[in-house]
Scaffold this active site. Structure first.
Site, short mmCIF file in Angstrom:
data_model
loop_
_atom_site.label_atom_id
_atom_site.label_comp_id
_atom_site.label_asym_id
_atom_site.label_seq_id
_atom_site.Cartn_x
_atom_site.Cartn_y
_atom_site.Cartn_z
N GLN A 164 -29.33 -118.83 98.84
CA GLN A 164 -29.72 -117.32 99.17
C GLN A 164 -30.98 -116.79 98.93
O GLN A 164 -31.67 -116.25 99.57
CB GLN A 164 -28.57 -116.21 98.74
CG GLN A 164 -28.94 -114.73 99.36
CD GLN A 164 -27.81 -113.91 99.29
OE1 GLN A 164 -26.95 -113.88 100.05
NE2 GLN A 164 -27.58 -113.19 98.17
N ASP A 167 -22.99 -113.02 88.95
CA ASP A 167 -23.15 -111.97 89.76
C ASP A 167 -21.98 -111.43 90.28
O ASP A 167 -21.16 -110.57 89.73
CB ASP A 167 -24.25 -111.93 90.81
CG ASP A 167 -24.59 -110.86 91.71
OD1 ASP A 167 -24.11 -109.85 91.25
OD2 ASP A 167 -25.03 -111.10 92.69
N GLU A 179 -35.06 -108.99 101.09
CA GLU A 179 -35.86 -108.68 99.87
C GLU A 179 -37.47 -109.01 99.87
O GLU A 179 -37.96 -109.07 98.71
CB GLU A 179 -34.89 -109.66 98.82
CG GLU A 179 -33.77 -109.21 98.71
CD GLU A 179 -32.63 -109.57 97.76
OE1 GLU A 179 -33.30 -110.40 97.08
OE2 GLU A 179 -31.78 -109.13 97.50
N LYS A 208 -26.14 -104.95 88.06
CA LYS A 208 -26.37 -104.22 89.22
C LYS A 208 -25.62 -102.92 89.05
O LYS A 208 -24.32 -102.86 88.85
CB LYS A 208 -25.90 -104.89 90.48
CG LYS A 208 -26.73 -106.04 90.92
CD LYS A 208 -26.00 -106.76 91.97
CE LYS A 208 -26.85 -107.96 92.52
NZ LYS A 208 -26.09 -108.69 93.73
N ARG A 239 -30.63 -104.47 94.92
CA ARG A 239 -29.70 -104.78 95.82
C ARG A 239 -30.54 -105.33 97.14
O ARG A 239 -31.74 -104.71 97.35
CB ARG A 239 -28.57 -103.85 96.18
CG ARG A 239 -27.64 -103.49 95.06
CD ARG A 239 -26.99 -104.72 94.42
NE ARG A 239 -26.03 -105.61 95.21
CZ ARG A 239 -24.65 -105.28 95.36
NH1 ARG A 239 -24.39 -104.46 94.53
NH2 ARG A 239 -23.99 -106.19 96.02
#
EC number: 4.2.1.11
Length: 425
Positions: free
Chosen positions: A163, A312, A205, A337, A366
């Protein structure tokens, strides 16, 4: 004077054009705090519940009017009259009001919006920046950025399985220089990708999302860009990966369609170890799936002494999940987060637990973000030494980098850049 006199929520849009919750808190003194709640694309099964309306006639079911109504109704009625400086008490009150283990009744997006807005209002009331109000006088460490410059997986429409491909400018003298180094590599990478015939469109992102199918090809492009920008890979700038492997863990196998691989847990660990042997990778996030505890143990035993292994989806910023991981001896770092757990108090508890277990912490955004830069302040408040807030494009990402520059300026001579102190090797 620090008494809460008004709480008001509204539905706004995040960086992907999806609705999210924004909360305003006003105190008797006139002090004011505003917070907008982020939203994830690859979400862990164990995260607190982000309440969505499910009404397909509005925003394709993604509206947050129910969460907004919870803030403007039940939560406001309970909290108006509370002292905003009593953060722990306020957060506990909302958690008890919700009454579920995952904040599913009121919604973590409702509770978190209020929690962060209260902290901001209290910081303004005490005439302190947020990082100082939350972290006290010891808050002075500026984090090394993990800059996501190639996007794959759930963050991009391309065949790359992994990712996020990130750079970490550890050799910088300060956060301003780190951001400059990252920007120079980012713009060099754009030229390199264009020269290779790849598109230079960006993902959620802010990183590039080229139609590269091979992990190694992506890493090679990044190494070449670091060198052409005038830096040394593995000395000035290191690499980091977010595999988000839960997304491609199907039927007990890691199904990497872009690579044409179907791997067992042990084979997946060997695959990652080979990448670390060939490239200057110092951090891997979610190298194994959220419930593949056996795989995580294998990965930790094999790479944990020299590579930061970040949980995560594994930990979801939850003290109970983290405690389970510490006891099992898996991973050595936690991604932080705030919306995974849903309140500032619980976030700080998880950070403290990780710190006491000698796990590192990485403050994180995020994929669905807003202009809210709270996590920059929280990274400094917790002295966690690392922040993950996207690439060097998109104003929702740059808002956090710009806030770090301001905080460093505010701290002056007492500011410390984490730099090489984060390295395990």
């Amino acid at each position: 004077m620090s008494t809460i006199i008004d709480i008001h929520a509204r539905e706004i849009l995040d960086s992907r054009g999806n609705p999210t919750v924004e909360v305003d808190v006003t105190l008797e003194s006139g002090a004011f705090g505003r917070a907008a709640v982020p939203s994830g694309a690859s979400t862990g099964a164990h995260e607190a519940v982000e309440k969505r309306d499910g009404d397909k006639s509005r925003y394709m079911g993604k509206g947050v009017l129910e969460a907004v109504a919870a803030v403007n109704g039940e939560i406001a009625e309970m909290l108006v009259g509370f002292d905003a400086t009593e953060q722990v008490g306020i957060d506990r009150t909302m958690i008890e009001m919700d009454g579920t283990p995952n904040k599913g009744r009121l919604g973590a997006n409702a509770i978190l919006g209020v929690s962060l807005a209260v902290a901001k209002a209290a910081a303004e009331f005490t005439n302190q920046p947020l990082f100082r109000y939350v972290g006290g006088s010891s808050a002075r460490v500026l984090p090394v950025p993990m800059m996501n410059i190639i996007n794959g997986g759930e963050h991009a429409d391309n065949p790359i399985d992994i990712q996020e491909f990130m750079i970490m400018p550890v050799a910088a003298q300060n956060v301003r220089e780190a951001i400059r180094m990252g920007s120079e590599v980012f713009h060099t990478l754009k030229k390199e990708l264009a020269a290779g015939g790849f598109n230079t469109g960006i993902g959620d992102e802010g990183g590039f999302a080229p139609n590269i199918s091979s992990t190694r090809e992506a890493l090679d492009y990044i190494l070449r860009s670091i060198e052409k920008a005038g830096y040394k890979p593995g000395e000035d700038i290191y690499l980091a990966l977010d595999c988000a492997s839960t997304e491609y863990f199907k039927g007990g196998k890691y199904e990497m369609k872009g690579e044409g691989k179907s791997l067992t847990s042990a084979e997946n660990v060997d695959y990652l170890a080979a990448l670390c042997a060939d490239y200057p990778i110092i951090s891997i996030e979610d190298g194994c799936a959220e419930d593949d505890w056996e795989g995580w143990k294998l990965l930790t035993d094999k790479l944990g002494a020299k590579v930061q292994l970040v949980g995560d989806d594994l930990f979801v910023t939850n003290p109970k999940r983290l405690e389970q991981g510490i006891k099992a001896g898996v991973a050595n770092s936690m991604l932080v987060k705030v919306n995974q757990i849903g309140s500032l108090t619980e976030t700080l508890m998880a950070v403290d637990m990780a710190h006491r277990a000698r796990y590192t912490n990485v403050m994180s955004h995020r994929s669905g973000e807003t202009e809210d830069a709270t996590i920059a302040d929280l990274a400094v408040a917790t002295n966690c030494g690392q922040i993950k807030t996207g690439s060097l494009s998109r104003s929702d990402r740059l808002a956090k980098y710009n806030q770090l520059i301001r905080i460093e300026e505010m701290l002056g001579e007492v500011a410390e850049y984490a730099g090489r102190s984060i390295l395990k090797v």
